[in-house]
Write a protein that holds these residues in place. Structure first.
Motif, mmCIF file in Angstrom:
data_model
loop_
_atom_site.group_PDB
_atom_site.id
_atom_site.type_symbol
_atom_site.label_atom_id
_atom_site.label_comp_id
_atom_site.label_asym_id
_atom_site.label_seq_id
_atom_site.Cartn_x
_atom_site.Cartn_y
_atom_site.Cartn_z
ATOM 1 N N CYS A 18 -17.798 16.189 17.292
ATOM 2 C CA CYS A 18 -17.868 17.396 18.136
ATOM 3 C C CYS A 18 -17.903 18.650 17.262
ATOM 4 C CB CYS A 18 -16.685 17.455 19.096
ATOM 5 S SG CYS A 18 -16.780 16.253 20.443
ATOM 6 N N ARG A 22 -21.103 21.245 17.009
ATOM 7 C CA ARG A 22 -20.950 22.636 17.444
ATOM 8 C C ARG A 22 -20.929 23.610 16.263
ATOM 9 N NH1 ARG A 22 -18.170 25.157 20.791
ATOM 10 N NH2 ARG A 22 -20.037 25.728 21.952
ATOM 11 N N CYS A 72 -11.321 18.100 21.548
ATOM 12 C CA CYS A 72 -12.769 18.256 21.776
ATOM 13 C C CYS A 72 -13.032 19.380 22.771
ATOM 14 C CB CYS A 72 -13.380 16.946 22.275
ATOM 15 S SG CYS A 72 -13.405 15.644 21.038
ATOM 16 N N GLU A 73 -12.229 19.446 23.822
ATOM 17 C CA GLU A 73 -12.435 20.504 24.811
ATOM 18 C C GLU A 73 -12.133 21.864 24.189
ATOM 19 O OE1 GLU A 73 -10.442 20.069 28.662
ATOM 20 O OE2 GLU A 73 -10.922 22.176 29.080
ATOM 21 N N ASP A 76 -14.937 22.866 22.087
ATOM 22 C CA ASP A 76 -16.056 23.222 22.955
ATOM 23 C C ASP A 76 -15.901 24.630 23.531
ATOM 24 O OD1 ASP A 76 -18.508 22.044 23.754
ATOM 25 O OD2 ASP A 76 -17.769 21.847 25.807
ATOM 26 N N GLN A 83 -22.799 23.551 24.731
ATOM 27 C CA GLN A 83 -21.575 22.946 25.257
ATOM 28 C C GLN A 83 -21.709 21.430 25.318
ATOM 29 O OE1 GLN A 83 -19.897 26.303 25.275
ATOM 30 N NE2 GLN A 83 -18.713 24.773 26.353
ATOM 31 N N LEU A 84 -20.631 20.736 24.977
ATOM 32 C CA LEU A 84 -20.605 19.271 25.056
ATOM 33 C C LEU A 84 -19.959 18.787 26.352
ATOM 34 C CD1 LEU A 84 -19.583 18.617 21.347
ATOM 35 C CD2 LEU A 84 -21.873 18.432 22.371
ATOM 36 N N ASN A 154 -23.629 15.121 25.053
ATOM 37 C CA ASN A 154 -22.349 15.505 25.671
ATOM 38 C C ASN A 154 -21.224 14.632 25.119
ATOM 39 O OD1 ASN A 154 -22.162 13.061 27.181
ATOM 40 N ND2 ASN A 154 -23.522 13.921 28.757
ATOM 41 N N LEU A 155 -20.005 14.957 25.543
ATOM 42 C CA LEU A 155 -18.819 14.280 25.021
ATOM 43 C C LEU A 155 -18.807 12.795 25.363
ATOM 44 C CD1 LEU A 155 -16.068 14.500 23.589
ATOM 45 C CD2 LEU A 155 -15.065 15.094 25.814
#
Lengths: 202, 202
Positions: A18, A22, A72-73, A76, A83-84, A154-155
Motif C-alpha cells: 500500500c 501510494r 492501510c486505511e 490511504d 485511493q486503494l 484496491n486493498l
C-alpha cells in the motif's frame, strides 16, 4: 514513520505494498521486529502493539497505529496516488473482500502454527483440516468472483496477492493451482513492482 | 438486513450494540447461526461468510458484509444517531483501540479453543499462556489509558465492553479485577441498555 517489520510477515507485506503504491514508501523506516505467539517480547509489547503482533506503525508524533488494515486505511488517507479503499458504495465490497483475503492468511498462519510451531505430539488433525477448509472456501469465492480482480487497484486485490504469495511461500505443497482464474491473475499481479519489491526471502 | 447471529459470540454482540446505539436494531433480523472451526457448515459458508465466522450482515440487496469491524463501520455510515467512529484525526486512535480490544477477544477465543474444544491430550500450555499474556498485556494498556474510556461513546469502548463481558462469561476464574480503573468503568458501562439487551445467556 516507523513500521515494525519482518520480511516474512504477509500482513507487513500488505502495508508495504500500500505504501509503495501510494508513493509513501520513502517516508517509512522499516524496523526489524520478531514476534511469536509463544514468546515474550516486552519491549515491543510495551512500545508497539501490546498484542505482540506485527505490523504496527509509529507516527512521528509517537502515536502507534495497528492492525494492518487500519494502517492501510491510514496510509490511504495521506496525500498520495489513487485511493486503494473507495469512499463510494463499493467501499463495503472492497473491505469485505479484504477481510476474506486476510482470512486466508489467518487460516494459513494458524495452519503453520499447528504444523510447525506446535510440538508434533500435540497436533490435532481436525484443527489443521478446519483451517485448510477455511482457506479453500475463501479461494472458491474468489475464483467465482473474477470481477473483484479487475478494475482499479484496491486493498482487496493487494490482500489477495499477499495471501497467494504467502501460500506459495509457506505451503508450496498445498496445491491451489486448480483455481485457473486466480492462477492467471496472480501470475500477472505478482509482477507489479510493489509485489516484486516485497517478496519474502527465497 | 439479516445478521448471522449467536447469543454467545462477542463479535456479534459488538455489532448488535452498535446497531442499538445508532437506532438501527429494528431494521436487523437476527438469524441464528452455529459455527465452529472444526465443523463444516456448507450452507453458511456458501451464502454467508466463506471463512465460517460470524457475524455476517446480509443487506436487502443480497450483498453480504463482514467482518464485525466492517459491519460496524457500515452501520455507522447509515443515517442514525451519533457517529461511533470519528471521521477526524481521532479516527486512528479509535480504530487502533478497537483492534486492541478485539485482540483481547481473539486471544480469549483462542484460549477457549485450546482449553475446551481441543482434546485434552493435545493441549499445549505454552500456547495457552501466550494467549493469556496477549490478553493481559492489552488490559495493561487499557488500564493505563483512562482517557479512552471517557468522552463520547465510540467503537473502541463498545469493543472493550464486549471483551470484558466475554472474559466474565467464559473465564470467570481468570481474575482481571486487579485492573481497578477498568473494573469501575465496566461496572458502569455494562449497565447501558445496549449492553443489558445483548448479555450472553446465564
Amino acid at each position: 514513520m516507523q513500521l515494525a517489520f519482518s520480511e516474512t510477515s504477509p500482513y507487513v507485506r500488505k502495508v508495504r505494498i500500500c505504501a509503495i503504491e501510494r508513493g509513501l514508501a520513502d517516508n517509512i523506516e522499516l524496523v526489524p521486529t520478531t514476534v511469536l505467539p509463544t514468546e515474550k517480547n516486552p519491549e515491543y509489547t510495551r512500545d508497539g502493539n501490546p498484542l505482540g503482533k506485527i505490523p504496527a506503525l509509529r507516527l512521528d508524533c509517537g502515536q502507534v497505529i495497528y492492525n494492518s488494515g487500519v494502517i492501510c486505511e491510514y496510509l490511504d488517507s495521506l496525500p498520495g496516488g489513487d485511493q486503494l479503499i473507495p469512499a463510494d458504495a463499493s467501499r463495503w465490497a472492497v473491505l469485505t473482500q479484504h477481510h476474506l483475503a486476510s482470512g486466508i492468511l489467518d487460516a494459513l498462519v494458524a495452519l503453520r502454527y499447528e504444523t510447525w510451531l506446535r510440538p508434533e505430539n500435540l497436533r490435532w488433525s481436525d484443527w489443521a483440516e478446519g483451517q485448510q477448509r477455511k482457506a479453500f472456501q475463501a479461494m472458491d469465492w474468489f475464483e467465482a468472483h473474477p470481477e473483484m480482480r479487475h478494475g482499479p487497484l484496491n486493498l482487496a486485490q493487494i490482500s489477495l496477492g499477499c495471501a497467494l504469495g504467502y501460500w506459495n511461500f509457506r505451503f508450496a505443497d498445498l496445491d491451489w493451482r486448480q483455481y485457473s482464474g486466480l492462477k492467471a491473475w496472480y501470475a500477472e499481479f505478482s509482477q507489479r513492482p510493489s509485489m516484486q519489491a516485497t517478496q519474502p526471502p527465497a
